[in-house]
Design a protein around this motif. Structure first.
Motif, PDB file in Angstrom:
ATOM      1  N   ILE A  10      86.190  -2.332  22.961  1.00 41.37           N
ATOM      2  CA  ILE A  10      85.923  -0.902  23.091  1.00 41.37           C
ATOM      3  C   ILE A  10      87.188  -0.151  23.465  1.00 41.37           C
ATOM      4  O   ILE A  10      87.502   0.888  22.884  1.00 41.37           O
ATOM      5  CB  ILE A  10      84.792  -0.659  24.109  1.00 41.37           C
ATOM      6  N   PHE A  14      88.978   2.642  20.903  1.00 41.08           N
ATOM      7  CA  PHE A  14      89.209   4.032  21.278  1.00 41.08           C
ATOM      8  C   PHE A  14      90.700   4.335  21.391  1.00 41.08           C
ATOM      9  O   PHE A  14      91.137   5.436  21.043  1.00 41.08           O
ATOM     10  CB  PHE A  14      88.480   4.370  22.572  1.00 41.08           C
ATOM     11  N   PHE A  47      80.950   2.118  19.681  1.00 42.76           N
ATOM     12  CA  PHE A  47      79.867   2.935  20.227  1.00 42.76           C
ATOM     13  C   PHE A  47      78.527   2.223  20.098  1.00 42.76           C
ATOM     14  O   PHE A  47      77.727   2.203  21.036  1.00 42.76           O
ATOM     15  CB  PHE A  47      79.825   4.287  19.518  1.00 42.76           C
TER      16      PHE A  47
END
Length: 59
Positions: A10, A14, A47
């Motif tokens: 994650i 990002f 997500f």
């Protein structure tokens, strides 16, 4: 599911998205669409995995 691997993915997804947004003018036009598509897919998967991890945290 191993949460440490999920967290690393994650953060990387990002971070890649942020780097591509900040350096969009420096990427050659030929590669711009591929980089953007890769970033969008990775952020979307991150997500989805975040939502899945929250959903299965109680069990």
């Amino acid at each position: 599911m191993d949460n440490s691997n999920l967290f690393i993915f994650i953060v990387c997804a990002f971070a890649l998205g942020v780097v591509l947004i900040l350096s969009r003018n420096n990427v050659p036009p030929r590669l711009r669409r591929g980089f953007a598509l890769t970033a969008v897919i990775m952020v979307a998967v991150a997500f989805i995995l975040m939502i899945y991890s929250l959903y299965t945290m109680g069990t």
